[in-house]
Design a protein around this motif. Structure first.
Motif, mmCIF file in Angstrom:
data_model
loop_
_atom_site.group_PDB
_atom_site.id
_atom_site.type_symbol
_atom_site.label_atom_id
_atom_site.label_comp_id
_atom_site.label_asym_id
_atom_site.label_seq_id
_atom_site.Cartn_x
_atom_site.Cartn_y
_atom_site.Cartn_z
ATOM 1 N N PRO A 1 28.331 67.183 41.956
ATOM 2 C CA PRO A 1 28.289 68.638 42.046
ATOM 3 C C PRO A 1 28.666 69.349 40.750
ATOM 4 O O PRO A 1 28.301 70.494 40.535
ATOM 5 C CB PRO A 1 29.280 68.967 43.156
ATOM 6 C CG PRO A 1 30.175 67.790 43.250
ATOM 7 C CD PRO A 1 29.360 66.608 42.806
ATOM 8 N N LYS A 2 29.392 68.653 39.873
ATOM 9 C CA LYS A 2 29.746 69.236 38.574
ATOM 10 C C LYS A 2 30.030 68.118 37.595
ATOM 11 O O LYS A 2 30.379 67.005 37.974
ATOM 12 C CB LYS A 2 30.946 70.158 38.693
ATOM 13 C CG LYS A 2 32.196 69.457 39.176
ATOM 14 C CD LYS A 2 33.319 70.433 39.394
ATOM 15 C CE LYS A 2 34.495 69.698 40.038
ATOM 16 N NZ LYS A 2 35.527 70.574 40.463
ATOM 17 N N THR A 3 29.849 68.415 36.336
ATOM 18 C CA THR A 3 30.177 67.496 35.255
ATOM 19 C C THR A 3 31.219 68.176 34.389
ATOM 20 O O THR A 3 31.621 69.312 34.666
ATOM 21 C CB THR A 3 28.925 67.149 34.429
ATOM 22 O OG1 THR A 3 28.331 68.369 33.947
ATOM 23 C CG2 THR A 3 27.911 66.380 35.253
ATOM 24 N N ILE A 4 31.655 67.517 33.322
ATOM 25 C CA ILE A 4 32.621 68.159 32.427
ATOM 26 C C ILE A 4 31.867 69.113 31.507
ATOM 27 O O ILE A 4 30.791 68.786 31.024
ATOM 28 C CB ILE A 4 33.448 67.134 31.637
ATOM 29 C CG1 ILE A 4 32.561 66.159 30.877
ATOM 30 C CG2 ILE A 4 34.393 66.387 32.553
ATOM 31 C CD1 ILE A 4 33.308 65.209 29.988
ATOM 32 N N PRO A 5 32.411 70.299 31.284
ATOM 33 C CA PRO A 5 31.680 71.314 30.513
ATOM 34 C C PRO A 5 31.895 71.226 29.009
ATOM 35 O O PRO A 5 31.843 72.219 28.321
ATOM 36 C CB PRO A 5 32.260 72.617 31.064
ATOM 37 C CG PRO A 5 33.675 72.277 31.361
ATOM 38 C CD PRO A 5 33.636 70.835 31.859
ATOM 39 N N ILE A 6 32.165 70.043 28.498
ATOM 40 C CA ILE A 6 32.421 69.898 27.067
ATOM 41 C C ILE A 6 31.633 68.720 26.519
ATOM 42 O O ILE A 6 31.215 67.842 27.261
ATOM 43 C CB ILE A 6 33.920 69.672 26.777
ATOM 44 C CG1 ILE A 6 34.420 68.409 27.506
ATOM 45 C CG2 ILE A 6 34.740 70.893 27.152
ATOM 46 C CD1 ILE A 6 35.811 67.975 27.131
#
Length: 101
Positions: free
Chosen positions: A36-41
């Motif tokens: 549902p989400k990954t790391i935003p960096i």
């Protein structure tokens, strides 16, 4: 492993883009799942790319007592394809020149 972005990141709230992940053995797909989400960096060269082992992080809590979190099978080939458009966080990109002043 193949990762396909399925939505937009929510960087302001600390969330990267959602993705569908496919796992391959040889040329045969053996698994698929949605994150549902990954790391935003971006992960820099210091973190590197680990294949078959990670001496720092686990992929799940069930592996906490199994350092160095090593895969015990055989890895015949690894392919890394970095084609496509990279994600650029404009606000963070502006932090670099501002930090130098």
């Amino acid at each position: 492993m193949e990762s396909e972005t399925t939505g937009e990141p929510d960087v302001a709230n600390g969330k990267g883009a959602p993705v569908t992940v496919r796992l391959y053995q040889d040329d045969t797909q053996v698994g698929e799942g949605d994150l549902p989400k990954t790391i935003p960096i971006m992960i820099g060269i210091v973190a590197g790319l680990s294949c078959g082992q990670d001496s720092v992080n686990t992929v799940a809590d069930a592996y906490r007592d199994r350092k160095p979190f090593a895969f015990t099978g055989d890895i015949a080939r690894v392919t890394v394809d970095v084609s496509g458009e990279p994600f650029v966080h404009e606000e963070k990109e502006m932090d670099r020149p501002m930090a130098r002043e």
